[in-house]
Design a protein around this motif. Sequence first.
Motif, PDB file in Angstrom:
ATOM      1  N   PHE A  46       0.813  -1.216   0.000  1.00  0.00           N
ATOM      2  CA  PHE A  46       0.000   0.000   0.000  1.00  0.00           C
ATOM      3  C   PHE A  46       0.846   1.265   0.000  1.00  0.00           C
ATOM      4  N   GLU A  47       1.814   1.366   0.890  1.00  0.00           N
ATOM      5  CA  GLU A  47       2.567   2.622   1.004  1.00  0.00           C
ATOM      6  C   GLU A  47       3.258   2.989  -0.308  1.00  0.00           C
ATOM      7  N   THR A  48       3.876   2.032  -0.964  1.00  0.00           N
ATOM      8  CA  THR A  48       4.562   2.309  -2.224  1.00  0.00           C
ATOM      9  C   THR A  48       3.563   2.723  -3.299  1.00  0.00           C
ATOM     10  N   GLN A  49       2.422   2.028  -3.370  1.00  0.00           N
ATOM     11  CA  GLN A  49       1.396   2.400  -4.343  1.00  0.00           C
ATOM     12  C   GLN A  49       0.853   3.794  -4.063  1.00  0.00           C
ATOM     13  N   LEU A  78      -9.896   4.115  -1.268  1.00  0.00           N
ATOM     14  CA  LEU A  78      -9.087   3.082  -0.609  1.00  0.00           C
ATOM     15  C   LEU A  78      -9.778   1.740  -0.738  1.00  0.00           C
ATOM     16  N   CYS A  79      -8.988   0.697  -0.895  1.00  0.00           N
ATOM     17  CA  CYS A  79      -9.561  -0.656  -0.939  1.00  0.00           C
ATOM     18  C   CYS A  79      -9.633  -1.283   0.442  1.00  0.00           C
ATOM     19  N   ASN A  80      -8.900  -0.731   1.390  1.00  0.00           N
ATOM     20  CA  ASN A  80      -8.839  -1.336   2.716  1.00  0.00           C
ATOM     21  C   ASN A  80      -8.779  -0.218   3.760  1.00  0.00           C
ATOM     22  N   ASP A  85      -4.691   5.203   8.350  1.00  0.00           N
ATOM     23  CA  ASP A  85      -3.664   5.915   9.124  1.00  0.00           C
ATOM     24  C   ASP A  85      -2.434   6.211   8.275  1.00  0.00           C
ATOM     25  N   LYS A  86      -1.994   5.240   7.481  1.00  0.00           N
ATOM     26  CA  LYS A  86      -0.844   5.444   6.600  1.00  0.00           C
ATOM     27  C   LYS A  86      -1.182   6.501   5.560  1.00  0.00           C
ATOM     28  N   LEU A  87      -2.410   6.473   5.037  1.00  0.00           N
ATOM     29  CA  LEU A  87      -2.837   7.491   4.080  1.00  0.00           C
ATOM     30  C   LEU A  87      -2.748   8.882   4.711  1.00  0.00           C
ATOM     31  N   ASN A  88      -3.192   9.031   5.949  1.00  0.00           N
ATOM     32  CA  ASN A  88      -3.119  10.331   6.625  1.00  0.00           C
ATOM     33  C   ASN A  88      -1.683  10.831   6.719  1.00  0.00           C
ATOM     34  N   GLU A  89      -0.751   9.931   7.022  1.00  0.00           N
ATOM     35  CA  GLU A  89       0.672  10.311   7.086  1.00  0.00           C
ATOM     36  C   GLU A  89       1.152  10.818   5.726  1.00  0.00           C
ATOM     37  N   LEU A  90       0.825  10.093   4.681  1.00  0.00           N
ATOM     38  CA  LEU A  90       1.243  10.487   3.338  1.00  0.00           C
ATOM     39  C   LEU A  90       0.555  11.782   2.901  1.00  0.00           C
ATOM     40  N   SER A 103     -12.372  13.609   0.495  1.00  0.00           N
ATOM     41  CA  SER A 103     -13.319  12.519   0.715  1.00  0.00           C
ATOM     42  C   SER A 103     -12.527  11.238   0.547  1.00  0.00           C
ATOM     43  N   THR A 104     -12.824  10.230   1.379  1.00  0.00           N
ATOM     44  CA  THR A 104     -12.074   8.986   1.299  1.00  0.00           C
ATOM     45  C   THR A 104     -13.005   7.783   1.438  1.00  0.00           C
ATOM     46  N   PRO A 105     -13.716   7.436   0.377  1.00  0.00           N
ATOM     47  CA  PRO A 105     -14.550   6.232   0.439  1.00  0.00           C
ATOM     48  C   PRO A 105     -13.708   4.965   0.362  1.00  0.00           C
ATOM     49  N   VAL A 106     -14.185   3.930   0.998  1.00  0.00           N
ATOM     50  CA  VAL A 106     -13.544   2.614   0.922  1.00  0.00           C
ATOM     51  C   VAL A 106     -14.348   1.800  -0.083  1.00  0.00           C
ATOM     52  N   VAL A 107     -13.655   1.334  -1.130  1.00  0.00           N
ATOM     53  CA  VAL A 107     -14.323   0.708  -2.266  1.00  0.00           C
ATOM     54  C   VAL A 107     -13.516  -0.477  -2.801  1.00  0.00           C
ATOM     55  N   SER A 108     -14.077  -1.144  -3.773  1.00  0.00           N
ATOM     56  CA  SER A 108     -13.353  -2.159  -4.540  1.00  0.00           C
ATOM     57  C   SER A 108     -12.986  -1.511  -5.867  1.00  0.00           C
ATOM     58  N   LEU A 109     -11.699  -1.550  -6.228  1.00  0.00           N
ATOM     59  CA  LEU A 109     -11.210  -0.944  -7.467  1.00  0.00           C
ATOM     60  C   LEU A 109     -10.897  -2.020  -8.497  1.00  0.00           C
ATOM     61  N   PRO A 110     -10.781  -1.637  -9.783  1.00  0.00           N
ATOM     62  CA  PRO A 110     -10.429  -2.622 -10.810  1.00  0.00           C
ATOM     63  C   PRO A 110      -9.142  -3.357 -10.464  1.00  0.00           C
ATOM     64  N   LYS A 111      -8.975  -4.531 -10.995  1.00  0.00           N
ATOM     65  CA  LYS A 111      -7.845  -5.399 -10.628  1.00  0.00           C
ATOM     66  C   LYS A 111      -6.483  -4.758 -10.838  1.00  0.00           C
ATOM     67  N   ASP A 112      -6.358  -3.849 -11.809  1.00  0.00           N
ATOM     68  CA  ASP A 112      -5.071  -3.213 -12.046  1.00  0.00           C
ATOM     69  C   ASP A 112      -4.775  -2.091 -11.059  1.00  0.00           C
ATOM     70  N   VAL A 113      -5.758  -1.708 -10.246  1.00  0.00           N
ATOM     71  CA  VAL A 113      -5.605  -0.644  -9.261  1.00  0.00           C
ATOM     72  C   VAL A 113      -5.828  -1.290  -7.901  1.00  0.00           C
TER      73      VAL A 113
END
Length: 125
Positions: A46-49, A78-80, A85-90, A103-113
């Motif tokens: 996640f962090e690298t992506q 976000l997928c998870n 918390d890591k997103l907030n740091e970044l 806005s930060t919805p938690v969703v399912s994204l396409p397989k390449d994302v």
Amino acid sequence: MQPEIISANLPHPAFVYSQAVKAGNLVFVAGQSGTDFTTGKLADDFETQARQAFKNVAIVLNAAGSSMDKVVKTTIWLCNASNFDKLNELYAEFFPNNPPARSTPVVSLPKDVLQISIEVIAVVD
């Protein structure tokens, strides 16, 4: 006002959309994944992506004549939720002063994302 498609020196999106569209003094950047523009690779963690997704946003903004410090709104998918918390740091790292609305919805994204997608609206001078 005729919207301007921003595409110069940007990778071709995997799906049917424009990387960015400039309308008046605003630029609307489509959701950017963590895929490295130069290699076409997507990291496993996640962090690298997320870090790469923020960098990709900056590249697209630059191509449109804007920058990260001119972003007024972000939507980050976000997928998870455990990565919040890591997103907030970044977010604080990439927007150290006057962070934009978010806005930060938690969703399912396409397989390449796999982990994250970041969309922004920014001012263009």
